[in-house]
Design an enzyme around this catalytic site. Structure first.
Site, PDB file in Angstrom:
ATOM      1  N   LYS A  84     -20.678 -40.586-103.675  1.00 34.78           N
ATOM      2  CA  LYS A  84     -19.456 -40.105-103.565  1.00 34.78           C
ATOM      3  C   LYS A  84     -19.259 -40.867-101.809  1.00 34.78           C
ATOM      4  O   LYS A  84     -20.076 -41.262-101.229  1.00 34.78           O
ATOM      5  CB  LYS A  84     -19.360 -38.597-103.286  1.00 34.78           C
ATOM      6  N   SER A  96     -16.295 -41.340-111.555  1.00 37.56           N
ATOM      7  CA  SER A  96     -15.645 -40.589-110.249  1.00 37.56           C
ATOM      8  C   SER A  96     -15.548 -41.341-109.251  1.00 37.56           C
ATOM      9  O   SER A  96     -14.659 -41.091-108.252  1.00 37.56           O
ATOM     10  CB  SER A  96     -16.822 -39.455-110.008  1.00 37.56           C
TER      11      SER A  96
END
EC number: 3.4.21.89
Length: 177
Positions: A86, A39
């Site tokens: 993230k 990701s």
């Protein structure tokens, strides 16, 4: 017991004591973590070994562009809660708009040279409330992040820390941006 033996024992106790104090300090300030998935590609890759600064958000606020680790209610295969890695896209007080795969913060198109592709799914128009952040992976098409209801806006209290250094693989050692 001879004075030489007493002195030797004292030195050993002192050395062990200092080592324990150093270990406790390190555990309180930093924590290792391993990237699980793609990701954050190309910034981070699967199985990258990271060191995170656990004190970063106890002493200051997250800023746009920070790469963070935060806890979620998502479960891993072993039943433990899952931490996600993230990038902070918007912070409290920001107006976020995602439209036509472009991201606008407070009405301005943001430059994202770190993303994997130029396509960001979602149609979002929201204000970021106090104590929350909006976080996304750099590989937008392969990221479970704040765009999804399972993650949503991240509470600043759930921030584990800020990514400081990549330790492994060895050919990529260094700070992460």
């Amino acid at each position: 017991m001879s004075s030489k033996l007493k002195k030797e024992i004292y030195e050993w106790i002192k050395t062990i004591g200092v080592a324990l104090v150093v270990a406790v300090v390190i555990i309180q300030f930093i924590r290792p973590t391993i990237v699980n998935g793609e990701s954050m590609y190309p910034t981070l890759e699967d199985k990258d070994y990271l060191i995170i600064n656990r004190m970063a958000y106890k002493l200051g606020d997250p800023t746009k562009g920070d790469i963070v680790v935060f806890g979620t209610d998502l479960e891993q295969e072993n039943g433990d809660k899952k931490d996600l890695v993230k990038r902070v896209i918007a912070v409290e007080g920001d107006h976020l708009k995602i439209k036509d795969s472009k991201i606008y913060i407070n009405g301005k198109l943001i430059d994202e040279p770190y993303i994997h592709d130029n396509y960001t799914t979602g149609d979002i128009d929201t204000d970021i409330p106090k104590g929350k952040i909006f976080a996304m992976g750099d590989n937008r098409e392969n990221s479970m992040d704040s765009r999804m209801s399972q993650v949503g806006l991240v509470d600043e209290h759930d921030l584990v820390g800020k990514v400081m250094i990549r330790l492994f693989p060895f050919n990529s050692i260094g700070t992460v941006k």
